[in-house]
Scaffold this motif. Structure first.
Motif, PDB file in Angstrom:
ATOM      1  N   UNK A 284       0.864  -1.181   0.000  1.00  0.00           N
ATOM      2  CA  UNK A 284       0.000   0.000   0.000  1.00  0.00           C
ATOM      3  C   UNK A 284       0.897   1.226   0.000  1.00  0.00           C
ATOM      4  N   UNK A 285       0.718   2.084  -0.987  1.00  0.00           N
ATOM      5  CA  UNK A 285       1.529   3.299  -1.066  1.00  0.00           C
ATOM      6  C   UNK A 285       1.192   4.229   0.094  1.00  0.00           C
ATOM      7  N   UNK A 286       2.209   4.937   0.565  1.00  0.00           N
ATOM      8  CA  UNK A 286       2.088   5.809   1.731  1.00  0.00           C
ATOM      9  C   UNK A 286       0.902   6.756   1.629  1.00  0.00           C
ATOM     10  N   UNK A 287       0.705   7.361   0.481  1.00  0.00           N
ATOM     11  CA  UNK A 287      -0.360   8.364   0.343  1.00  0.00           C
ATOM     12  C   UNK A 287      -1.772   7.781   0.495  1.00  0.00           C
ATOM     13  N   UNK A 288      -1.899   6.448   0.414  1.00  0.00           N
ATOM     14  CA  UNK A 288      -3.203   5.814   0.545  1.00  0.00           C
ATOM     15  C   UNK A 288      -3.468   5.244   1.944  1.00  0.00           C
ATOM     16  N   UNK A 289      -2.510   5.360   2.830  1.00  0.00           N
ATOM     17  CA  UNK A 289      -2.701   4.876   4.197  1.00  0.00           C
ATOM     18  C   UNK A 289      -3.493   5.921   4.974  1.00  0.00           C
ATOM     19  N   UNK A 290      -4.579   5.469   5.622  1.00  0.00           N
ATOM     20  CA  UNK A 290      -5.427   6.420   6.327  1.00  0.00           C
ATOM     21  C   UNK A 290      -5.827   5.900   7.713  1.00  0.00           C
ATOM     22  N   UNK A 291      -6.262   6.832   8.516  1.00  0.00           N
ATOM     23  CA  UNK A 291      -6.745   6.489   9.851  1.00  0.00           C
ATOM     24  C   UNK A 291      -7.905   5.506   9.707  1.00  0.00           C
ATOM     25  N   UNK A 292      -7.857   4.441  10.496  1.00  0.00           N
ATOM     26  CA  UNK A 292      -8.877   3.404  10.430  1.00  0.00           C
ATOM     27  C   UNK A 292      -8.439   2.179   9.647  1.00  0.00           C
ATOM     28  N   UNK A 293      -7.300   2.257   8.946  1.00  0.00           N
ATOM     29  CA  UNK A 293      -6.812   1.091   8.214  1.00  0.00           C
ATOM     30  C   UNK A 293      -6.441  -0.021   9.193  1.00  0.00           C
ATOM     31  N   UNK A 294      -6.885  -1.219   8.894  1.00  0.00           N
ATOM     32  CA  UNK A 294      -6.580  -2.407   9.682  1.00  0.00           C
ATOM     33  C   UNK A 294      -5.399  -3.091   9.004  1.00  0.00           C
ATOM     34  N   UNK A 295      -4.416  -3.487   9.794  1.00  0.00           N
ATOM     35  CA  UNK A 295      -3.264  -4.158   9.197  1.00  0.00           C
ATOM     36  C   UNK A 295      -2.929  -5.438   9.944  1.00  0.00           C
ATOM     37  N   UNK A 296      -2.132  -6.245   9.274  1.00  0.00           N
ATOM     38  CA  UNK A 296      -1.679  -7.514   9.816  1.00  0.00           C
ATOM     39  C   UNK A 296      -0.192  -7.620   9.538  1.00  0.00           C
ATOM     40  N   UNK A 297       0.544  -8.228  10.447  1.00  0.00           N
ATOM     41  CA  UNK A 297       1.966  -8.453  10.206  1.00  0.00           C
ATOM     42  C   UNK A 297       2.382  -9.772  10.825  1.00  0.00           C
TER      43      UNK A 297
END
Length: 159
Positions: A13-26
């Motif tokens: 995901x490109x930096x400019x598309x990361x927004x508050x509320x995004x759920x992530x997994x690692x």
């Protein structure tokens, strides 16, 4: 409303598309995946790491809503999600209209000398003295190792 599209949909995901509320997994270790949510952007993205882990990179809306946060920390979203230069991190969903809860007492320090400040996840920034500045965690984005180290410390484990 929470939408989960899963691990396989977007590797990057490109930096400019990361927004508050995004759920992530690692991938936390060989057998465990951990999850989090982008809680704020105060100079850097600040993420809440949920107290939920799984053997698969799968989480449900119910799991998210039942989970509390284990830790709140600034993350290097550029290295982790955009450049993919460390670890295996992916945006797997989004929570619309997300507002961080119960983080009133979480502050991060930044600045130097007479310009010492602290900021919280709600957008508040105030000037502080050097002693308080030294006592607070820095508003400095953590990478893969930094976040995993902080989680391990909270869980009473070592990496």
């Amino acid at each position: 409303m929470i939408k989960i599209w899963g691990w396989e949909k977007k590797r990057r995901t490109m930096l400019r598309y990361i927004k508050i509320g995004d759920i992530f997994c690692f991938q936390f270790d060989e057998h465990t995946y951990r999850f989090g949510r982008i809680a704020a952007k105060e100079i850097f993205h600040i993420a809440e790491i949920l107290d939920y882990a799984s053997e698969q990179p799968v989480i449900t809306e119910e799991d998210i809503l039942r989970s509390d946060w284990l830790t709140v920390t600034p993350v290097d979203t550029y290295s982790l999600f955009d450049r993919k230069s460390e670890g295996e991190w992916r945006i797997i969903g989004h929570q619309e209209d997300y507002v961080p809860q119960h983080m009133e007492d979480i502050w991060f320090s930044w600045g130097i000398a007479s310009g010492c400040r602290k900021s919280d996840v709600y957008g508040h920034t105030v000037f502080i003295g050097e002693q308080e500045w030294r006592a607070l965690p820095p508003l400095s984005p953590g990478g893969d190792y930094d976040v995993k180290y902080e989680i391990a410390k909270k869980l009473g484990r070592t990496l």
